[in-house]
Each structure stands twice: as structure tokens, then as C-alpha cells.
Design an enzyme around this catalytic site. Sequence first.
Site, PDB file in Angstrom:
ATOM      1  N   GLY A 156       0.853  -1.163  -0.074  1.00  0.00           N
ATOM      2  CA  GLY A 156       0.162   0.122   0.008  1.00  0.00           C
ATOM      3  C   GLY A 156       0.826   1.239   0.087  1.00  0.00           C
ATOM      4  N   GLY A 157       1.634   1.322   0.883  1.00  0.00           N
ATOM      5  CA  GLY A 157       2.346   2.723   1.026  1.00  0.00           C
ATOM      6  C   GLY A 157       2.697   3.413   2.661  1.00  0.00           C
ATOM      7  CD  GLU A 216      -3.167   1.696   2.377  1.00  0.00           C
ATOM      8  OE1 GLU A 216      -2.871   1.816   3.518  1.00  0.00           O
ATOM      9  OE2 GLU A 216      -3.060   0.999   1.551  1.00  0.00           O
ATOM     10  CG  ASP A 251      13.111 -14.865  15.746  1.00  0.00           C
ATOM     11  OD1 ASP A 251      11.988 -15.373  15.749  1.00  0.00           O
ATOM     12  OD2 ASP A 251      13.948 -15.135  14.756  1.00  0.00           O
ATOM     13  CG  HIS A 289      -4.671  -7.254   5.271  1.00  0.00           C
ATOM     14  ND1 HIS A 289      -5.501  -7.225   4.066  1.00  0.00           N
ATOM     15  CD2 HIS A 289      -3.882  -6.044   5.216  1.00  0.00           C
ATOM     16  CE1 HIS A 289      -5.529  -6.169   3.361  1.00  0.00           C
ATOM     17  NE2 HIS A 289      -4.641  -5.490   3.917  1.00  0.00           N
ATOM     18  NE  ARG A 305      -5.218  -2.652   6.767  1.00  0.00           N
ATOM     19  CZ  ARG A 305      -4.231  -2.745   6.594  1.00  0.00           C
ATOM     20  NH1 ARG A 305      -3.185  -3.019   7.346  1.00  0.00           N
ATOM     21  NH2 ARG A 305      -3.595  -2.061   5.653  1.00  0.00           N
ATOM     22  CG  HIS A 322      -1.392  -7.409   7.758  1.00  0.00           C
ATOM     23  ND1 HIS A 322      -0.810  -7.722   6.740  1.00  0.00           N
ATOM     24  CD2 HIS A 322      -1.710  -5.950   7.657  1.00  0.00           C
ATOM     25  CE1 HIS A 322      -0.275  -6.904   5.830  1.00  0.00           C
ATOM     26  NE2 HIS A 322      -0.708  -5.857   6.422  1.00  0.00           N
ATOM     27  NE  ARG A 334      -0.771  -1.837  10.550  1.00  0.00           N
ATOM     28  CZ  ARG A 334      -0.382  -1.963   9.218  1.00  0.00           C
ATOM     29  NH1 ARG A 334       0.496  -1.356   8.974  1.00  0.00           N
ATOM     30  NH2 ARG A 334      -0.790  -2.982   8.435  1.00  0.00           N
ATOM     31  CG  LEU A 363       6.075   0.583   5.625  1.00  0.00           C
ATOM     32  CD1 LEU A 363       5.391   0.898   4.143  1.00  0.00           C
ATOM     33  CD2 LEU A 363       7.184  -0.188   5.784  1.00  0.00           C
TER      34      LEU A 363
HETATM   35  C1  FAD Z   1       2.285  -8.300   2.918  1.00  0.00           C
HETATM   36  C2  FAD Z   1       2.405  -6.911   3.768  1.00  0.00           C
HETATM   37  C3  FAD Z   1       2.228  -5.997   3.210  1.00  0.00           C
HETATM   38  C4  FAD Z   1       2.125  -4.586   4.073  1.00  0.00           C
HETATM   39  N1  FAD Z   1       1.820  -3.612   3.658  1.00  0.00           N
HETATM   40  C5  FAD Z   1       2.102  -2.297   4.515  1.00  0.00           C
HETATM   41  C6  FAD Z   1       1.975  -1.134   3.977  1.00  0.00           C
HETATM   42  O1  FAD Z   1       1.490  -0.762   2.699  1.00  0.00           O
HETATM   43  N2  FAD Z   1       2.129  -0.002   4.586  1.00  0.00           N
HETATM   44  C7  FAD Z   1       2.596  -0.083   5.946  1.00  0.00           C
HETATM   45  O2  FAD Z   1       3.016   1.104   6.518  1.00  0.00           O
HETATM   46  N3  FAD Z   1       2.866  -1.438   6.593  1.00  0.00           N
HETATM   47  C8  FAD Z   1       2.767  -2.403   5.786  1.00  0.00           C
HETATM   48  N4  FAD Z   1       2.942  -3.645   6.202  1.00  0.00           N
HETATM   49  C9  FAD Z   1       3.827  -3.643   7.551  1.00  0.00           C
HETATM   50  C10 FAD Z   1       4.925  -3.320   7.285  1.00  0.00           C
HETATM   51  O3  FAD Z   1       5.546  -3.981   6.322  1.00  0.00           O
HETATM   52  C11 FAD Z   1       6.080  -3.728   8.407  1.00  0.00           C
HETATM   53  O4  FAD Z   1       5.316  -3.672   9.883  1.00  0.00           O
HETATM   54  C12 FAD Z   1       7.387  -3.067   8.412  1.00  0.00           C
HETATM   55  O5  FAD Z   1       7.940  -3.353   7.189  1.00  0.00           O
HETATM   56  C13 FAD Z   1       8.334  -3.559   9.524  1.00  0.00           C
HETATM   57  O6  FAD Z   1       9.491  -3.195   9.412  1.00  0.00           O
HETATM   58  P1  FAD Z   1      10.548  -3.607  10.375  1.00  0.00           P
HETATM   59  O7  FAD Z   1      11.732  -3.065   9.842  1.00  0.00           O
HETATM   60  O8  FAD Z   1      10.111  -3.515  11.644  1.00  0.00           O
HETATM   61  O9  FAD Z   1      10.548  -5.365  10.211  1.00  0.00           O
HETATM   62  P2  FAD Z   1      10.887  -6.118   8.956  1.00  0.00           P
HETATM   63  O10 FAD Z   1      10.662  -5.281   7.574  1.00  0.00           O
HETATM   64  O11 FAD Z   1       9.991  -7.328   9.027  1.00  0.00           O
HETATM   65  O12 FAD Z   1      12.305  -6.586   9.116  1.00  0.00           O
HETATM   66  C14 FAD Z   1      12.826  -7.582  10.144  1.00  0.00           C
HETATM   67  C15 FAD Z   1      14.083  -7.871  10.007  1.00  0.00           C
HETATM   68  O13 FAD Z   1      14.745  -8.789  10.841  1.00  0.00           O
HETATM   69  C16 FAD Z   1      15.094  -9.862  10.497  1.00  0.00           C
HETATM   70  N5  FAD Z   1      15.013 -10.704  11.673  1.00  0.00           N
HETATM   71  C17 FAD Z   1      14.070 -11.374  12.270  1.00  0.00           C
HETATM   72  N6  FAD Z   1      14.536 -12.270  13.411  1.00  0.00           N
HETATM   73  C18 FAD Z   1      15.568 -12.034  13.444  1.00  0.00           C
HETATM   74  C19 FAD Z   1      16.559 -12.881  14.029  1.00  0.00           C
HETATM   75  N7  FAD Z   1      16.324 -13.659  15.137  1.00  0.00           N
HETATM   76  N8  FAD Z   1      18.005 -12.885  13.726  1.00  0.00           N
HETATM   77  C20 FAD Z   1      18.325 -11.953  12.801  1.00  0.00           C
HETATM   78  N9  FAD Z   1      17.567 -11.279  11.993  1.00  0.00           N
HETATM   79  C21 FAD Z   1      16.032 -11.394  12.301  1.00  0.00           C
HETATM   80  C22 FAD Z   1      14.326 -10.355   9.229  1.00  0.00           C
HETATM   81  O14 FAD Z   1      15.226 -11.424   8.763  1.00  0.00           O
HETATM   82  C23 FAD Z   1      14.246  -8.867   8.628  1.00  0.00           C
HETATM   83  O15 FAD Z   1      15.262  -8.458   8.036  1.00  0.00           O
HETATM   84  C24 FAD Z   1       2.727  -4.698   5.399  1.00  0.00           C
HETATM   85  C25 FAD Z   1       3.375  -5.947   5.894  1.00  0.00           C
HETATM   86  C26 FAD Z   1       3.180  -7.128   4.927  1.00  0.00           C
HETATM   87  C27 FAD Z   1       3.701  -8.288   5.322  1.00  0.00           C
END
Ligand code: FAD
Length: 567
Positions: A46-47, A118, A254, A275, A321, A382, A417, A423
Site C-alpha cells: 500500500g505505502g 486506504e 524473535d 488483514h 480493518r 498481518h 493500527r 512504515l
Molecule cells: C504483505 C505486507 C504488506 C504490508 N503493507 C504495508 C503497507 O502498505 N504500509 C505499511 O505501513 N505497512 C505495511 N505492512 C507492514 C510493514 O511492512 C511492517 O510493519 C514493516 O515493514 C516492519 O518493518 P521492520 O523493519 O520493523 O521489520 P521487517 O521489515 O519485518 O524486518 C525484520 C528484519 O529482521 C530480521 N530478523 C527477524 N528475526 C531475526 C533474528 N532472530 N535474527 C536475525 N534477523 C532477524 C528479518 O530477517 C528482517 O530482516 C505490510 C506487511 C506485509 C507483510
Amino acid sequence: MKQFDFLILGSGIAGLTFALKVAPRGRVAIITKKNRAESNTNYAQGGIAAVTSKEDSFELHVRDTLQAGAGLCKEEVVRMIVQEGPERIGELIELGMKFSEREIPGPNGARELDLGREGGHSKRRILHAKDVTGREIERALLSAVAQRPSINIFENHLAIDLVTTEKLAQRGRGAPPVPSPSGIAPSAADSPIALETNRRAGRPPCIDRCLGVYVLDNKTGKVETFVAPVVLLATGGCGKVYLYTTNPDIATGDGVAMAYRAGAGIANMEFVQFHPTCLYHPKAKSFLISEAVRGEGGVLKSFDGVEFMDKYHPLKSLAPRDVVARAIDSEMKKSGADHVLLDITHKPAQFISERFPNIHQTCLRYGIDITREPIPVVPAAHYQCGGVLTNVDGETEIAGLYAVGEVACTGLHGANRLASNSLLEALVCAHRAALKVIAHPLPKLESTIPQWQSGHATNADELVVVSHNWDELRRLMWDYVGIVRTNKRLQRAQKRIANLQEEIQQYYWDFIVTSDLLELRNIATVAGLIVNSALARPESRGLQYNLDYPEPDPAWAQREVILRKPV
Ligand SMILES: Cc1cc2nc3c(=O)[nH]c(=O)nc-3n(C[C@H](O)[C@H](O)[C@H](O)COP(=O)(O)OP(=O)(O)OC[C@H]3O[C@@H](n4cnc5c(N)ncnc54)[C@H](O)[C@@H]3O)c2cc1C
């Protein structure tokens, strides 16, 4: 022992943003369990929500967020994140992120950011890169990271557990007893959030400090010790706790499990966002149909083609949602159908294929042409609204330990949320956490962390135990702790999870660790936290819907459920 100044667990938007901001100040290690792009971020469609148009205002974005959060958002946190959003987005664009644009009607062909809409948003405010926003974010951030020699990425490395001064003082696997760790004296002032939450709870101030992490190198099977005065949890969410999820395989909670085992407070885990629209197809594992499809006019219909959302909410298919997910759940239960339909066929085919190229192509691969036929959809787990308790600067209750992104609970989302706010939260809080840690000289760590010890553990004899428990846990969470809950189902889940946790713990002690076993241990911990938090909240609010208490209880407005490991 590998020593760094900043140790970052995770390479999604939170981890990479933080890494870029602290890189000029020291040596950075990013530990990530698969390849560097694999993350929830990479799949975001989505964004990012941010106020960038003249028709919009911070006040409206704050109001929409508070409304979705159902009385549990921390308003000061919401205001900070909403107001700082546009500046952080500007930085992302400077780094090379390409958001979709549209032509402004008029003679000179000028262009502006194309803003999507959205559910729950009163204005168009979602910046996106077609329907592959997350992939474009990862591309832009990873290419910037590649230009910083002080950042080292360790792929296929899975963080097992945090090492803290407190843990070093205890006997435990991988951490033999050290009577008085010679590390720096943890000072309460190091962790203001600990001071504040402990003061409120009438406990002593923070006495613990994070020193590093034990990490499994998946290629060699060896456990390595990483040490740093600053450790950031950016490990994302826990969708894999449920049988059906939009999340990729990395999302096993984790970070929450590690922080809990280390003694940090874990807040609001009862609020899991489902979702409403995941593609229903026997071969599609977890493909999301973005909310933006409904934002652009997609309409939900029952299995036999009748619109139903007008029975549930005045905003119909664009309702928040949780309302949409419950409505679909209820329609499916009533009709016995295994999915409902999302219909956008009334829009021009060219618009659909240009606005949603990824969804269009992916559905085509499964034999569904979304320009001509409705999409079969079901709800799926989700987003984790709760997480490691932090303030808006990512500080946890343990000095030196920070948490940002989906793993953290800052108070932005409250009980639900608002779409595309996650993001935004990760971007803003990673920046704030980086400013916080570089504001003062880094403390010097003098303690030596003992090597990981496998003791008498041997190679596992029957891996079927791990795969069976994975399946059992995820199905039981789906059946008993899903969109609609009851006390009886939660209690049943609680008992079974306790049995599974015991069995997994035994297995963990007896056998040499593997990534499957470690992730299983984590999803079992997180499942227990979700159930215990759900039982601790005797009301329905936001994403927590319990038939035994179908209404919100005003006495529970503003009250967080915070769980800590018993000492
Ligand atoms: C299909 C989908 C669509 C989405 N669309 C949207 C959207 O449009 N807008 C929005 O705001 N949000 C959206 N979200 C939610 C959003 O993408 C996430 O909340 C956000 O990207 C989380 O970012 P983050 O950096 O916290 O974690 P993540 O991007 O999940 O990164 C986590 C990282 O930690 C690593 N990791 C995990 N456990 C360990 C471990 N034990 N040891 C080493 N590495 C580890 C993983 O490999 C990964 O690299 C969506 C989520 C999904 C699944």
C-alpha cells in the site's frame, strides 16, 4: 567474539534506516536471518501514510490514528510521529526512493506525488511506489547502505538471545555463571523509559544492561558472540504465529521473545491485526491484496456476489480493518463459504493493471484476471500492534537495548493500527533512536561475554517433533486465538501452549540448536504472550474482540497490558 559499536538485528526499514544514521559514528553490524532484503518491509504494498497535500493536515492524520486506536494510542507519540513524517519521507526521497507520481491537470505537464487512500484515512495521504512500495524502500535503503564501508551485513545469521548483565549473573545455557560481571555499571539514567515505567509500577529503577547477542551462523551451524554498547532490535513482527498470515517466513516474533527472556516489558500483545484480504488460492502461500484496492473502489461481496459491508459500517468496504475482518469472518461463518470476493472489475482494465501491476500479475499466475473477475479473499494475520515496550526514541527498559519498527510498542497504534502508519513509525522512530544514541559518547564495555556452550547437547534425532509442534501451535492460535475470541477458547489455548512450551524447552536443552528449533521456541513464547495478554483484558476494544465481553470497558481505556518474565 565480534565487537562493534552498534549491533542491529534486522534489515527491514527500521534496521536499515538506523544503520545509515549511526554509520558515521562507529562500526555497525547488521545481523539478518536470511538474505538482506527478506523482511516484512519488502512485501509492503500500500505505502506510507504522511501529510503531504494541501487538502490534508497533521490534525486530521492524528485524529484518524487516534480513532483507529480505540482509546489506547498515546497522543503525544501520535503527534510526534505524524509531524515528523514528511521530513523523514523527504530524506528517503533524497536517498533515491522513487514514489509514484501523477500529472497535475493543466497545460505545463507538472507532476506531483500520487496519493492513495486506504481504510480509516479521511484523506488521500498514502505515498506509494505502485503496489510494490516495500520492495522500492528496501532497494533504496540497501543501495545507500552498500556505500557505507562502516556497515557490515551478516546474512543468514539468526540472533538467538540477548546477553545482559543480569543474565550473566545467572546460570543458563550459553551463559555460565559469572558472579560479578566486570562490565560497566548499568546506570538507571541510561534508560529513561525503565525509570518511568518502573516508577509507575512502584519497582526499582533499571539495573540491567544489554551487552551483546548470541547468533547462529546458519551456514556453519556455529554460534558466535557479538558485542556492542548499543543493540537495536529491528526484527519485525510475528505473523507466523498464526496458520494463515500475509507475513513472510522471517516473521516469527524473535525480537519480542528475546526481549521477554531478557526481562524487558512487553506491551499490548493481544492486539493482532488481521488483514481482511489475503488471496484465497490453494497454491498461494501468503499473498496480500492491498487495502488500496478497496481505496480505489474495490467492493467486498459474499461468495454468491452480494455486497454485504453496508450491514456492518457506514464506510462499507472502506471501514477500518478490524471491522472488515470481523464482517468477513461473520459472513463466512454464516454461509459456510471458505472465502468472500473483492470486486474491482467496474474500473477500467488499464487503470487496474497500471495501478496494481504486482497484484494483477500475481493473480494472473493463479488463473485469476482481476480486471474481469472478482478476487477470492480471506482474512489472515498481518500486523503485531504490541511489542517490546519503548518510548518514541526506541528506548526499552534495559539500558543499551533499543527496539524500533514492528517489534516495538511505542503507543502509536493503540488497540488498532491505521493502515500504512507502520512504515511511517519505523522511519521516524529509527531516526529518533539514532539521534538518541549518538547524542552522548558510547559507553565502554569491559566485560568479557562467555562463549556459547552447547554442553551435552547432541544432534536432534527426530526433527518431526519440531515440524509437528510448529503446525500444532499455529493451527491452535488460528482456531482459538483468532479474530473472534472467547475466554473458554483462550484458556484452552493457554493450557496447550504451556504443554508445548515445556516440550520445546526440553528439546532446546537436549539438542544442538537449529534455526527451526529456535524459531519454534520463539513462536511458542509469543503465542503465550498473546494469549495471556488477551486474557488479561476483560473487554473488547480495537482488534481484541471477546464474545464474553462484547463491549469496551471505559475503565480499561488508556490501560496497557504489560507482561514481564517472572523473576
Ligand atoms: C504483505 C505486507 C504488506 C504490508 N503493507 C504495508 C503497507 O502498505 N504500509 C505499511 O505501513 N505497512 C505495511 N505492512 C507492514 C510493514 O511492512 C511492517 O510493519 C514493516 O515493514 C516492519 O518493518 P521492520 O523493519 O520493523 O521489520 P521487517 O521489515 O519485518 O524486518 C525484520 C528484519 O529482521 C530480521 N530478523 C527477524 N528475526 C531475526 C533474528 N532472530 N535474527 C536475525 N534477523 C532477524 C528479518 O530477517 C528482517 O530482516 C505490510 C506487511 C506485509 C507483510
